[in-house]
Design a protein around this motif. Structure first.
Motif, mmCIF file in Angstrom:
data_model
loop_
_atom_site.group_PDB
_atom_site.id
_atom_site.type_symbol
_atom_site.label_atom_id
_atom_site.label_comp_id
_atom_site.label_asym_id
_atom_site.label_seq_id
_atom_site.Cartn_x
_atom_site.Cartn_y
_atom_site.Cartn_z
ATOM 1 N N HIS A 150 0.814 -1.215 0.000
ATOM 2 C CA HIS A 150 0.000 0.000 0.000
ATOM 3 C C HIS A 150 0.854 1.274 0.000
ATOM 4 N N CYS A 175 -7.772 0.620 -4.733
ATOM 5 C CA CYS A 175 -7.113 -0.583 -4.223
ATOM 6 C C CYS A 175 -8.055 -1.227 -3.195
ATOM 7 N N CYS A 213 -7.599 -1.577 -0.235
ATOM 8 C CA CYS A 213 -7.510 -0.831 1.027
ATOM 9 C C CYS A 213 -8.342 0.446 0.990
ATOM 10 N N CYS A 257 -1.915 2.417 -5.166
ATOM 11 C CA CYS A 257 -1.041 1.582 -4.332
ATOM 12 C C CYS A 257 -0.176 0.655 -5.196
HETATM 13 ZN ZN LIG Z 1 -3.839 -0.142 -1.037
#
Ligand SMILES: [Zn+2]
Length: 315
Positions: A163, A174, A176, A181
Protein backbone atom coordinates in the motif's frame (compact mmCIF):
# COMPACT_ATOMS: atom_id res chain seq x y z
CA UNK A 1 9.18 -35.36 22.51
CA UNK A 2 7.67 -31.85 22.46
CA UNK A 3 5.96 -30.12 19.55
CA UNK A 4 4.79 -26.87 17.97
CA UNK A 5 1.91 -26.17 15.66
CA UNK A 6 2.38 -23.63 12.87
CA UNK A 7 -0.82 -22.25 11.34
CA UNK A 8 -1.28 -19.98 8.33
CA UNK A 9 -4.85 -18.69 8.02
CA UNK A 10 -5.71 -17.60 4.47
CA UNK A 11 -8.90 -16.40 2.82
CA UNK A 12 -9.56 -19.81 1.21
CA UNK A 13 -7.61 -22.40 3.21
CA UNK A 14 -5.92 -22.76 6.58
CA UNK A 15 -2.50 -24.42 6.26
CA UNK A 16 -1.39 -26.31 9.34
CA UNK A 17 1.84 -27.99 10.34
CA UNK A 18 3.01 -30.18 13.22
CA UNK A 19 6.68 -29.50 14.03
CA UNK A 20 9.12 -31.10 16.45
CA UNK A 21 11.25 -29.02 18.83
CA UNK A 22 13.88 -28.49 16.12
CA UNK A 23 11.25 -27.18 13.70
CA UNK A 24 11.25 -30.26 11.49
CA UNK A 25 7.89 -30.45 9.73
CA UNK A 26 6.32 -33.78 10.72
CA UNK A 27 2.87 -33.40 9.19
CA UNK A 28 1.26 -30.80 6.96
CA UNK A 29 -2.42 -30.51 6.12
CA UNK A 30 -5.07 -27.98 5.13
CA UNK A 31 -8.69 -27.26 5.96
CA UNK A 32 -11.09 -24.88 4.24
CA UNK A 33 -11.47 -21.45 5.83
CA UNK A 34 -15.03 -21.31 7.16
CA UNK A 35 -15.97 -17.66 6.70
CA UNK A 36 -19.63 -18.04 7.71
CA UNK A 37 -20.93 -16.10 10.74
CA UNK A 38 -18.45 -13.27 10.19
CA UNK A 39 -15.52 -15.66 10.54
CA UNK A 40 -16.59 -16.81 14.05
CA UNK A 41 -16.15 -20.47 13.08
CA UNK A 42 -12.54 -20.15 11.95
CA UNK A 43 -10.80 -20.56 15.32
CA UNK A 44 -13.08 -23.40 16.60
CA UNK A 45 -12.59 -25.30 13.29
CA UNK A 46 -8.81 -24.95 13.64
CA UNK A 47 -9.04 -26.17 17.25
CA UNK A 48 -11.01 -29.25 16.11
CA UNK A 49 -8.53 -29.98 13.34
CA UNK A 50 -5.57 -29.75 15.75
CA UNK A 51 -7.33 -32.14 18.17
CA UNK A 52 -7.69 -34.61 15.26
CA UNK A 53 -3.97 -34.28 14.54
CA UNK A 54 -3.07 -35.02 18.16
CA UNK A 55 -5.28 -38.08 18.09
CA UNK A 56 -3.86 -39.31 14.73
CA UNK A 57 -0.30 -39.00 16.01
CA UNK A 58 -1.09 -40.19 19.55
CA UNK A 59 0.31 -36.98 21.03
CA UNK A 60 -0.90 -35.57 24.35
CA UNK A 61 -1.87 -31.89 24.34
CA UNK A 62 0.55 -31.20 27.21
CA UNK A 63 3.39 -31.99 24.81
CA UNK A 64 2.47 -29.04 22.59
CA UNK A 65 4.80 -26.25 23.71
CA UNK A 66 3.00 -23.49 21.80
CA UNK A 67 1.20 -22.65 18.58
CA UNK A 68 1.98 -19.86 16.14
CA UNK A 69 -0.68 -18.36 13.92
CA UNK A 70 -0.38 -16.06 10.91
CA UNK A 71 -3.47 -14.15 9.75
CA UNK A 72 -4.13 -11.79 6.82
CA UNK A 73 -4.38 -8.50 8.72
CA UNK A 74 -2.44 -6.23 11.07
CA UNK A 75 -1.61 -7.91 14.40
CA UNK A 76 -0.06 -5.94 17.28
CA UNK A 77 2.65 -7.28 19.60
CA UNK A 78 -0.10 -8.01 22.17
CA UNK A 79 -2.03 -10.18 19.71
CA UNK A 80 -4.80 -7.74 18.82
CA UNK A 81 -6.03 -7.98 15.26
CA UNK A 82 -7.24 -4.81 13.60
CA UNK A 83 -9.56 -6.09 10.85
CA UNK A 84 -8.90 -9.03 8.55
CA UNK A 85 -11.27 -8.13 5.72
CA UNK A 86 -10.75 -11.46 3.88
CA UNK A 87 -11.90 -13.39 6.96
CA UNK A 88 -14.71 -11.07 8.04
CA UNK A 89 -12.90 -10.28 11.31
CA UNK A 90 -13.07 -6.93 13.11
CA UNK A 91 -10.87 -5.90 16.03
CA UNK A 92 -10.38 -8.34 18.90
CA UNK A 93 -7.68 -10.04 20.97
CA UNK A 94 -6.88 -12.97 18.69
CA UNK A 95 -4.15 -14.30 20.95
CA UNK A 96 -6.54 -14.61 23.91
CA UNK A 97 -9.43 -16.04 21.86
CA UNK A 98 -7.22 -18.62 20.17
CA UNK A 99 -5.59 -19.67 23.44
CA UNK A 100 -9.03 -20.20 25.00
CA UNK A 101 -10.20 -22.30 22.07
CA UNK A 102 -7.00 -24.30 21.41
CA UNK A 103 -6.03 -24.85 25.06
CA UNK A 104 -2.32 -24.14 24.41
CA UNK A 105 -0.28 -20.88 24.36
CA UNK A 106 -0.81 -19.09 21.04
CA UNK A 107 1.34 -16.36 19.46
CA UNK A 108 0.00 -14.46 16.47
CA UNK A 109 1.37 -12.34 13.67
CA UNK A 110 0.58 -10.95 10.26
CA UNK A 111 0.77 -13.68 7.60
CA UNK A 112 3.35 -11.92 5.40
CA UNK A 113 5.49 -11.21 8.47
CA UNK A 114 5.44 -14.87 9.46
CA UNK A 115 6.14 -16.08 5.91
CA UNK A 116 9.13 -13.70 5.93
CA UNK A 117 10.18 -15.05 9.34
CA UNK A 118 10.00 -18.62 7.98
CA UNK A 119 12.06 -17.71 4.91
CA UNK A 120 14.52 -15.80 7.14
CA UNK A 121 15.17 -18.76 9.44
CA UNK A 122 14.79 -21.74 7.15
CA UNK A 123 14.92 -20.55 3.53
CA UNK A 124 16.75 -18.09 1.30
CA UNK A 125 17.25 -15.71 4.25
CA UNK A 126 19.06 -18.02 6.63
CA UNK A 127 22.52 -16.56 5.88
CA UNK A 128 21.43 -13.02 6.79
CA UNK A 129 20.51 -10.80 9.78
CA UNK A 130 18.67 -8.06 7.86
CA UNK A 131 16.22 -8.81 5.08
CA UNK A 132 13.16 -7.48 3.34
CA UNK A 133 10.71 -10.16 2.22
CA UNK A 134 8.06 -9.37 -0.37
CA UNK A 135 5.24 -11.75 -1.22
CA UNK A 136 3.77 -11.30 -4.67
CA UNK A 137 0.43 -13.08 -4.83
CA UNK A 138 -3.18 -11.94 -5.15
CA UNK A 139 -1.92 -8.90 -3.24
CA UNK A 140 1.51 -7.66 -2.16
CA UNK A 141 2.65 -8.39 1.39
CA UNK A 142 5.89 -7.54 3.10
CA UNK A 143 8.10 -8.28 6.08
CA UNK A 144 11.09 -6.30 7.30
CA UNK A 145 13.52 -8.12 9.58
CA UNK A 146 16.29 -6.14 11.26
CA UNK A 147 18.89 -7.88 13.46
CA UNK A 148 16.59 -10.91 13.54
CA UNK A 149 13.51 -8.99 14.71
CA UNK A 150 10.32 -8.48 12.71
CA UNK A 151 9.29 -4.83 12.37
CA UNK A 152 5.72 -5.14 13.70
CA UNK A 153 5.01 -1.44 14.19
CA UNK A 154 2.71 0.41 16.60
CA UNK A 155 -0.54 -0.92 15.13
CA UNK A 156 0.79 -4.16 13.71
CA UNK A 157 0.95 -2.83 10.18
CA UNK A 158 4.71 -2.49 9.72
CA UNK A 159 5.92 -3.41 6.21
CA UNK A 160 2.53 -3.01 4.50
CA UNK A 161 4.56 -2.67 1.34
CA UNK A 162 1.62 -3.26 -1.02
CA UNK A 163 0.00 0.00 0.00
CA UNK A 164 2.94 2.31 -0.69
CA UNK A 165 1.59 5.07 -2.94
CA UNK A 166 3.24 4.94 -6.37
CA UNK A 167 0.87 6.63 -8.84
CA UNK A 168 -1.18 9.82 -8.59
CA UNK A 169 -3.53 9.61 -11.58
CA UNK A 170 -5.15 6.25 -10.75
CA UNK A 171 -8.93 6.10 -10.93
CA UNK A 172 -9.52 2.57 -9.63
CA UNK A 173 -9.43 1.90 -5.89
CA UNK A 174 -7.11 -0.58 -4.22
CA UNK A 175 -8.61 -3.15 -1.81
CA UNK A 176 -7.51 -0.83 1.03
CA UNK A 177 -9.64 2.03 -0.31
CA UNK A 178 -6.77 4.26 -1.47
CA UNK A 179 -5.80 4.83 -5.10
CA UNK A 180 -2.41 4.26 -6.72
CA UNK A 181 -1.04 1.58 -4.33
CA UNK A 182 1.96 -0.55 -5.40
CA UNK A 183 -0.27 -3.64 -5.18
CA UNK A 184 -2.46 -2.29 -8.00
CA UNK A 185 0.44 -2.67 -10.49
CA UNK A 186 2.62 -5.47 -9.16
CA UNK A 187 0.36 -8.14 -7.60
CA UNK A 188 -0.84 -11.07 -9.75
CA UNK A 189 -4.06 -9.13 -10.24
CA UNK A 190 -2.16 -5.92 -10.96
CA UNK A 191 0.07 -7.53 -13.59
CA UNK A 192 -3.05 -8.89 -15.33
CA UNK A 193 -4.61 -5.45 -15.21
CA UNK A 194 -1.53 -3.86 -16.81
CA UNK A 195 -1.66 -6.46 -19.60
CA UNK A 196 -5.35 -5.80 -20.28
CA UNK A 197 -4.75 -2.03 -20.34
CA UNK A 198 -1.87 -2.42 -22.81
CA UNK A 199 -3.83 -4.80 -25.05
CA UNK A 200 -6.68 -2.27 -25.21
CA UNK A 201 -4.46 0.65 -26.23
CA UNK A 202 -2.47 -0.98 -29.06
CA UNK A 203 -2.94 -3.34 -32.03
CA UNK A 204 0.42 -4.96 -31.41
CA UNK A 205 0.20 -8.72 -31.96
CA UNK A 206 0.60 -10.81 -28.81
CA UNK A 207 -0.17 -14.36 -27.72
CA UNK A 208 -1.97 -12.70 -24.80
CA UNK A 209 -4.77 -11.58 -27.13
CA UNK A 210 -6.16 -15.12 -27.32
CA UNK A 211 -5.47 -16.07 -23.72
CA UNK A 212 -7.17 -15.92 -20.39
CA UNK A 213 -4.91 -13.31 -18.80
CA UNK A 214 -3.17 -14.19 -15.57
CA UNK A 215 0.33 -13.67 -14.17
CA UNK A 216 1.49 -17.20 -15.10
CA UNK A 217 0.37 -16.85 -18.74
CA UNK A 218 2.09 -13.45 -18.93
CA UNK A 219 5.41 -14.73 -17.58
CA UNK A 220 5.19 -17.80 -19.87
CA UNK A 221 4.68 -15.41 -22.82
CA UNK A 222 7.69 -13.36 -21.65
CA UNK A 223 9.82 -16.52 -21.65
CA UNK A 224 8.70 -17.14 -25.27
CA UNK A 225 9.80 -13.60 -26.23
CA UNK A 226 6.34 -12.02 -26.68
CA UNK A 227 7.08 -8.30 -27.07
CA UNK A 228 3.92 -6.96 -25.46
CA UNK A 229 4.25 -9.36 -22.53
CA UNK A 230 7.82 -8.12 -22.07
CA UNK A 231 6.49 -4.54 -21.84
CA UNK A 232 4.08 -5.71 -19.11
CA UNK A 233 7.07 -7.24 -17.29
CA UNK A 234 9.02 -3.99 -17.66
CA UNK A 235 6.20 -1.96 -16.14
CA UNK A 236 5.96 -4.44 -13.25
CA UNK A 237 9.74 -4.13 -12.79
CA UNK A 238 9.70 -0.32 -12.82
CA UNK A 239 7.12 -0.09 -10.05
CA UNK A 240 8.39 -2.88 -7.84
CA UNK A 241 12.11 -2.29 -8.48
CA UNK A 242 11.76 1.39 -7.57
CA UNK A 243 9.74 0.56 -4.41
CA UNK A 244 12.41 -1.99 -3.45
CA UNK A 245 15.11 0.68 -3.85
CA UNK A 246 13.16 3.06 -1.60
CA UNK A 247 12.74 0.33 1.01
CA UNK A 248 16.42 -0.62 0.81
CA UNK A 249 17.32 3.03 1.45
CA UNK A 250 15.30 2.89 4.68
CA UNK A 251 16.42 -0.43 6.17
CA UNK A 252 19.70 -1.16 4.30
CA UNK A 253 19.14 -4.96 4.21
CA UNK A 254 21.57 -7.63 3.05
CA UNK A 255 18.93 -9.22 0.82
CA UNK A 256 15.47 -8.66 -0.61
CA UNK A 257 13.66 -11.97 -1.01
CA UNK A 258 10.66 -12.46 -3.28
CA UNK A 259 8.01 -15.04 -2.36
CA UNK A 260 4.32 -15.69 -3.09
CA UNK A 261 2.63 -17.33 -6.09
CA UNK A 262 4.08 -15.00 -8.74
CA UNK A 263 7.64 -15.70 -7.55
CA UNK A 264 7.20 -19.21 -9.00
CA UNK A 265 8.00 -17.55 -12.36
CA UNK A 266 11.57 -17.71 -11.02
CA UNK A 267 14.64 -15.69 -11.96
CA UNK A 268 12.88 -14.02 -14.89
CA UNK A 269 11.24 -11.75 -12.27
CA UNK A 270 14.65 -10.57 -11.13
CA UNK A 271 15.69 -9.59 -14.67
CA UNK A 272 12.93 -6.94 -14.68
CA UNK A 273 13.69 -5.72 -11.16
CA UNK A 274 17.47 -5.44 -11.18
CA UNK A 275 17.83 -2.42 -13.46
CA UNK A 276 15.16 -0.15 -11.88
CA UNK A 277 16.42 -1.22 -8.44
CA UNK A 278 20.06 -0.37 -9.19
CA UNK A 279 19.10 2.88 -10.92
CA UNK A 280 17.17 4.20 -7.91
CA UNK A 281 18.90 2.78 -4.85
CA UNK A 282 21.33 4.85 -2.71
CA UNK A 283 24.96 4.07 -3.63
CA UNK A 284 25.81 2.53 -0.26
CA UNK A 285 22.88 0.06 -0.56
CA UNK A 286 23.83 -1.24 -4.02
CA UNK A 287 25.15 -4.56 -2.73
CA UNK A 288 21.72 -5.81 -1.66
CA UNK A 289 21.14 -9.32 -3.01
CA UNK A 290 17.85 -9.91 -4.86
CA UNK A 291 16.71 -13.50 -4.37
CA UNK A 292 13.68 -15.75 -4.85
CA UNK A 293 12.20 -17.53 -1.81
CA UNK A 294 13.06 -21.20 -1.37
CA UNK A 295 10.34 -22.51 0.97
CA UNK A 296 7.44 -21.18 -1.13
CA UNK A 297 3.99 -22.31 0.13
CA UNK A 298 5.08 -23.52 3.56
CA UNK A 299 7.03 -20.42 4.67
CA UNK A 300 4.01 -19.22 6.67
CA UNK A 301 3.68 -22.36 8.81
CA UNK A 302 7.44 -22.54 9.42
CA UNK A 303 7.47 -18.89 10.47
CA UNK A 304 4.45 -19.40 12.73
CA UNK A 305 6.07 -22.37 14.50
CA UNK A 306 9.33 -20.42 14.93
CA UNK A 307 7.44 -17.40 16.31
CA UNK A 308 5.76 -19.74 18.84
CA UNK A 309 9.12 -21.20 19.89
CA UNK A 310 10.93 -17.86 20.10
CA UNK A 311 8.07 -16.20 21.98
CA UNK A 312 7.76 -18.93 24.59
CA UNK A 313 11.53 -18.91 25.06
CA UNK A 314 11.56 -15.08 25.21
CA UNK A 315 13.94 -14.78 22.28
ZN1 LIG B 1 -3.84 -0.14 -1.04
Amino acid sequence: MKYYFGIDVGGTTVKQGLFDEDYNLLERWEIRTDKTRGGRNIIPKIAGSLEDCLERNKISKKDIIATGMGVPGPVTKDGFINKAVNLGWGRFNLKKEAKKSLGVPVFCGNDANLAGYGEFHFGSGKEFDNIIFITIGTGIGGCIINEGKILIGTDGSGAEIGHIHVKDDEEDSCGCGNKGCLEQYTSAKGIGRTARRMLATTDEPSVLRDSVINAKIIFDAIKEGDKLAIKVGEEFGRYLGCAMANLANITNPQAIILGGGVSKAGDILLTFLEEPFKKNVFHACKNVKLLCASIKNDAGIYGAAKLAGDSINNK
